[in-house]
Scaffold this active site. Sequence first.
Site, PDB file in Angstrom:
ATOM      1  N   CYS A 163       0.848  -1.193   0.000  1.00 58.01           N
ATOM      2  CA  CYS A 163       0.000   0.000   0.000  1.00 58.01           C
ATOM      3  C   CYS A 163       0.881   1.240   0.000  1.00 58.01           C
ATOM      4  O   CYS A 163       1.880   1.283   0.720  1.00 58.01           O
ATOM      5  CB  CYS A 163      -0.888  -0.013   1.236  1.00 58.01           C
ATOM      6  N   GLU A 184      -9.061  -0.931  -2.241  1.00 56.40           N
ATOM      7  CA  GLU A 184      -9.474   0.494  -2.283  1.00 56.40           C
ATOM      8  C   GLU A 184     -10.762   0.717  -1.492  1.00 56.40           C
ATOM      9  O   GLU A 184     -10.912   1.715  -0.802  1.00 56.40           O
ATOM     10  CB  GLU A 184      -9.653   0.955  -3.730  1.00 56.40           C
TER      11      GLU A 184
HETATM   12 NI    NI Z   1      -3.552   1.139  -0.239  1.00 54.16          NI
END
Ligand code: NI
Length: 175
Positions: free
Chosen positions: A94, A139
Amino acid sequence: MSKIDLLHYPDPRLKQQGETVDIFNDEIQRIIDNMFETHYAQENCAALAATQLDFINPKRITVIDYSSNKDEPLCLVNPKIIEREGEQNEFEGCMSVYPSHIHAKVKRDYWIRVTAQDRHGNPLDFEAEGYKAKCIQHELDHLNGMIFLDRLKPFKRKMIDDKIRQVIKQLKRKI
Ligand code: NI
């Protein structure tokens, strides 16, 4: 257009939930343009959610593009997963999890059906599987105030948290 700063774990703002978009006005178009610019300015970025960026009251918007030429932009506004099937267990990272080379396997649905709106408010209804499905689920977690670390087993989470703390300490020493 302008780039927006990324929030980095453990910034508590990563726990914010995105606000539903009701009106698709110029401000929303500007936010989406800036999100794409921020996305394309990062190396190895597959997608970004508004809730991982330095916005006041971030919206439920995600910009996705993992094509090698960065020419397949997909913007989902108010996305929802309405059907799910199967399972995958693949590595995830991420942009908000410092440092970005921390990866861990996360269990996700293999196949999903998604409803959302495009950047102009037109309804979308589509299916995704494999990598795309994983990416959208990651997401959507962001838009619900979750990061992929929140889905790990406690011992694995602690290992990664310790590692991140060490890296942050080292970086602070260098400054
Ligand atoms: Ni992320």
